[in-house]
Motif scaffolding. Structure first.
Motif, PDB file in Angstrom:
ATOM      1  N   LYS A 187       0.616  -1.199  -0.029  1.00 20.04           N
ATOM      2  CA  LYS A 187      -0.011  -0.112   0.260  1.00 20.04           C
ATOM      3  C   LYS A 187       0.801   1.312  -0.048  1.00 20.04           C
ATOM      4  O   LYS A 187       0.601   2.230  -0.760  1.00 20.04           O
ATOM      5  N   VAL A 188       1.857   1.256   0.805  1.00 21.53           N
ATOM      6  CA  VAL A 188       2.763   2.265   0.748  1.00 21.53           C
ATOM      7  C   VAL A 188       3.646   2.551  -0.428  1.00 21.53           C
ATOM      8  O   VAL A 188       3.730   3.688  -1.087  1.00 21.53           O
ATOM      9  N   ALA A 189       3.795   1.612  -1.050  1.00 23.03           N
ATOM     10  CA  ALA A 189       4.577   1.559  -2.499  1.00 23.03           C
ATOM     11  C   ALA A 189       3.773   2.040  -3.481  1.00 23.03           C
ATOM     12  O   ALA A 189       4.027   2.983  -4.261  1.00 23.03           O
ATOM     13  N   ASN A 190       2.556   1.638  -3.570  1.00 24.28           N
ATOM     14  CA  ASN A 190       1.265   2.370  -4.455  1.00 24.28           C
ATOM     15  C   ASN A 190       1.212   3.914  -4.134  1.00 24.28           C
ATOM     16  O   ASN A 190       0.930   4.527  -5.055  1.00 24.28           O
ATOM     17  N   ALA A 191       1.119   4.176  -2.724  1.00 26.59           N
ATOM     18  CA  ALA A 191       0.865   5.510  -2.434  1.00 26.59           C
ATOM     19  C   ALA A 191       2.363   6.459  -2.844  1.00 26.59           C
ATOM     20  O   ALA A 191       1.887   7.373  -3.383  1.00 26.59           O
ATOM     21  N   ILE A 192       3.285   5.901  -2.998  1.00 25.28           N
ATOM     22  CA  ILE A 192       4.508   6.646  -3.259  1.00 25.28           C
ATOM     23  C   ILE A 192       4.401   7.057  -4.938  1.00 25.28           C
ATOM     24  O   ILE A 192       4.802   7.698  -5.316  1.00 25.28           O
ATOM     25  N   LYS A 193       3.698   5.771  -5.551  1.00 23.98           N
ATOM     26  CA  LYS A 193       3.826   6.003  -7.149  1.00 23.98           C
ATOM     27  C   LYS A 193       2.713   6.836  -7.236  1.00 23.98           C
ATOM     28  O   LYS A 193       2.820   7.926  -7.958  1.00 23.98           O
ATOM     29  N   GLU A 194       1.646   6.973  -6.812  1.00 27.65           N
ATOM     30  CA  GLU A 194       0.422   7.983  -6.862  1.00 27.65           C
ATOM     31  C   GLU A 194       1.294   9.550  -6.628  1.00 27.65           C
ATOM     32  O   GLU A 194       0.710  10.327  -7.086  1.00 27.65           O
ATOM     33  N   GLY A 195       2.018   9.446  -5.376  1.00 27.41           N
ATOM     34  CA  GLY A 195       2.524  10.883  -4.902  1.00 27.41           C
ATOM     35  C   GLY A 195       3.577  11.416  -6.185  1.00 27.41           C
ATOM     36  O   GLY A 195       3.645  12.459  -6.458  1.00 27.41           O
ATOM     37  N   ILE A 196       4.020  10.349  -6.808  1.00 21.87           N
ATOM     38  CA  ILE A 196       5.203  10.746  -7.791  1.00 21.87           C
ATOM     39  C   ILE A 196       4.145  11.484  -8.843  1.00 21.87           C
ATOM     40  O   ILE A 196       4.704  12.299  -9.484  1.00 21.87           O
ATOM     41  N   GLY A 197       3.461  10.449  -9.557  1.00 20.63           N
ATOM     42  CA  GLY A 197       2.451  10.978 -10.547  1.00 20.63           C
ATOM     43  C   GLY A 197       2.968  10.902 -11.729  1.00 20.63           C
ATOM     44  O   GLY A 197       2.558  11.718 -12.520  1.00 20.63           O
ATOM     45  N   LYS A 198       3.912  10.412 -12.180  1.00 19.94           N
ATOM     46  CA  LYS A 198       4.530  10.224 -13.443  1.00 19.94           C
ATOM     47  C   LYS A 198       3.991   8.974 -14.226  1.00 19.94           C
ATOM     48  O   LYS A 198       4.296   7.897 -13.609  1.00 19.94           O
TER      49      LYS A 198
END
Length: 154
Positions: A16-27
Protein backbone atom coordinates in the motif's frame (compact mmCIF):
# COMPACT_ATOMS: atom_id res chain seq x y z
CA UNK A 1 11.94 10.83 -15.13
CA UNK A 2 11.89 7.03 -15.09
CA UNK A 3 11.13 5.66 -11.60
CA UNK A 4 11.17 2.07 -10.36
CA UNK A 5 9.67 1.12 -6.99
CA UNK A 6 10.66 -2.36 -5.81
CA UNK A 7 8.96 -3.62 -2.66
CA UNK A 8 8.27 -6.70 -0.60
CA UNK A 9 5.15 -7.06 1.52
CA UNK A 10 3.90 -9.77 3.85
CA UNK A 11 0.58 -8.38 5.06
CA UNK A 12 -0.08 -5.79 2.32
CA UNK A 13 1.06 -2.71 4.23
CA UNK A 14 4.33 -2.16 2.37
CA UNK A 15 2.51 -2.71 -0.92
CA UNK A 16 0.00 0.00 0.00
CA UNK A 17 2.83 2.39 0.80
CA UNK A 18 4.60 1.55 -2.49
CA UNK A 19 1.43 2.35 -4.43
CA UNK A 20 0.92 5.59 -2.47
CA UNK A 21 4.48 6.58 -3.37
CA UNK A 22 3.72 5.93 -7.04
CA UNK A 23 0.61 8.09 -6.73
CA UNK A 24 2.63 10.84 -5.04
CA UNK A 25 5.21 10.79 -7.84
CA UNK A 26 2.43 11.04 -10.41
CA UNK A 27 4.59 10.21 -13.43
CA UNK A 28 3.59 7.77 -16.17
CA UNK A 29 7.11 6.31 -16.22
CA UNK A 30 6.77 5.01 -12.65
CA UNK A 31 6.59 1.25 -12.17
CA UNK A 32 5.80 -0.62 -8.97
CA UNK A 33 7.19 -4.16 -8.86
CA UNK A 34 7.06 -6.83 -6.16
CA UNK A 35 10.62 -7.94 -5.41
CA UNK A 36 9.97 -11.54 -6.53
CA UNK A 37 9.09 -10.17 -9.99
CA UNK A 38 12.02 -7.73 -10.18
CA UNK A 39 14.94 -8.41 -12.46
CA UNK A 40 18.23 -6.61 -12.82
CA UNK A 41 17.32 -5.61 -16.39
CA UNK A 42 14.63 -3.35 -14.87
CA UNK A 43 17.37 -1.19 -13.35
CA UNK A 44 18.68 -0.14 -16.75
CA UNK A 45 17.93 3.47 -17.64
CA UNK A 46 16.07 4.40 -14.47
CA UNK A 47 16.56 7.80 -12.87
CA UNK A 48 15.21 6.95 -9.43
CA UNK A 49 15.06 3.62 -7.61
CA UNK A 50 12.87 3.36 -4.51
CA UNK A 51 13.15 0.19 -2.45
CA UNK A 52 10.79 -0.82 0.37
CA UNK A 53 10.44 -3.72 2.75
CA UNK A 54 8.76 -4.67 5.99
CA UNK A 55 11.11 -4.71 8.98
CA UNK A 56 12.40 -8.09 10.18
CA UNK A 57 14.64 -7.69 13.20
CA UNK A 58 15.86 -4.33 11.93
CA UNK A 59 16.57 -5.71 8.47
CA UNK A 60 14.67 -6.05 5.19
CA UNK A 61 12.89 -9.27 4.27
CA UNK A 62 14.89 -12.25 3.01
CA UNK A 63 13.65 -11.76 -0.56
CA UNK A 64 14.65 -8.09 -0.48
CA UNK A 65 18.10 -8.92 0.90
CA UNK A 66 18.53 -11.44 -1.94
CA UNK A 67 17.52 -8.85 -4.55
CA UNK A 68 19.81 -6.17 -3.09
CA UNK A 69 22.77 -8.55 -2.97
CA UNK A 70 22.19 -9.48 -6.63
CA UNK A 71 22.74 -5.89 -7.78
CA UNK A 72 26.31 -5.67 -9.12
CA UNK A 73 28.65 -3.26 -7.38
CA UNK A 74 28.73 0.14 -9.08
CA UNK A 75 25.76 -0.64 -11.33
CA UNK A 76 23.64 2.13 -9.77
CA UNK A 77 26.18 4.85 -10.47
CA UNK A 78 24.33 7.94 -11.71
CA UNK A 79 21.03 6.71 -10.29
CA UNK A 80 19.24 8.38 -7.41
CA UNK A 81 17.70 6.11 -4.78
CA UNK A 82 15.54 6.15 -1.67
CA UNK A 83 14.49 3.47 0.78
CA UNK A 84 11.46 2.91 2.97
CA UNK A 85 10.17 0.33 5.35
CA UNK A 86 7.07 -0.45 7.36
CA UNK A 87 7.36 -1.19 11.04
CA UNK A 88 5.83 -0.58 14.43
CA UNK A 89 6.58 2.74 16.19
CA UNK A 90 8.49 2.81 19.46
CA UNK A 91 5.80 4.95 21.04
CA UNK A 92 3.17 2.94 22.87
CA UNK A 93 5.26 -0.24 23.01
CA UNK A 94 6.41 -2.11 26.08
CA UNK A 95 9.98 -1.98 27.34
CA UNK A 96 11.06 -5.14 25.55
CA UNK A 97 9.83 -4.00 22.13
CA UNK A 98 11.33 -0.54 22.68
CA UNK A 99 14.62 -2.20 23.58
CA UNK A 100 14.56 -4.40 20.46
CA UNK A 101 13.73 -1.41 18.24
CA UNK A 102 16.48 0.57 19.94
CA UNK A 103 19.05 -2.16 19.29
CA UNK A 104 18.01 -3.28 15.80
CA UNK A 105 16.17 -0.21 14.50
CA UNK A 106 14.46 -0.20 11.14
CA UNK A 107 15.37 -1.57 7.71
CA UNK A 108 15.29 1.59 5.55
CA UNK A 109 18.71 2.87 6.62
CA UNK A 110 20.30 -0.50 5.88
CA UNK A 111 18.61 -0.67 2.48
CA UNK A 112 19.87 2.84 1.72
CA UNK A 113 23.38 1.89 2.79
CA UNK A 114 23.37 -1.12 0.46
CA UNK A 115 22.08 1.00 -2.44
CA UNK A 116 24.85 3.52 -1.78
CA UNK A 117 27.43 0.71 -1.85
CA UNK A 118 26.04 -0.22 -5.28
CA UNK A 119 26.74 3.34 -6.49
CA UNK A 120 23.41 5.13 -6.00
CA UNK A 121 23.06 8.67 -4.71
CA UNK A 122 20.79 8.34 -1.66
CA UNK A 123 18.02 10.89 -1.32
CA UNK A 124 16.33 9.63 1.85
CA UNK A 125 15.33 6.66 4.01
CA UNK A 126 11.94 6.65 5.74
CA UNK A 127 9.84 4.44 8.00
CA UNK A 128 6.06 4.24 7.68
CA UNK A 129 4.30 2.89 10.72
CA UNK A 130 1.87 0.04 11.25
CA UNK A 131 -0.15 -0.34 14.43
CA UNK A 132 0.63 -4.03 14.93
CA UNK A 133 2.81 -6.70 13.31
CA UNK A 134 0.19 -7.34 10.61
CA UNK A 135 -1.10 -3.79 10.46
CA UNK A 136 -3.11 -1.83 9.68
CA UNK A 137 -1.08 1.19 8.72
CA UNK A 138 -1.20 4.04 11.20
CA UNK A 139 -3.72 6.69 10.16
CA UNK A 140 -2.22 9.24 7.78
CA UNK A 141 0.72 7.11 6.65
CA UNK A 142 -0.45 6.77 3.04
CA UNK A 143 -0.80 10.55 2.77
CA UNK A 144 2.64 10.92 4.34
CA UNK A 145 4.02 8.47 1.75
CA UNK A 146 2.55 10.56 -1.09
CA UNK A 147 4.08 13.73 0.34
CA UNK A 148 7.44 11.98 0.83
CA UNK A 149 7.38 10.87 -2.80
CA UNK A 150 6.68 14.40 -4.05
CA UNK A 151 9.64 15.67 -2.01
CA UNK A 152 11.91 13.01 -3.52
CA UNK A 153 11.32 14.17 -7.07
CA UNK A 154 11.56 17.91 -6.38
Amino acid sequence: MKVLIVYDSLFGNTEKVANAIKEGIGKKDTKVIKVKDAGLEMLEGIDLLIVGSPVHGGKPSADMKKFLSSIPSGSLKGCKAAAFDTGIPKEGQGRFVKFILGVFGYAAKGIASTLKQKGAQILDAETFFVLDKEGPLKEGELDRAKTWAKELIE
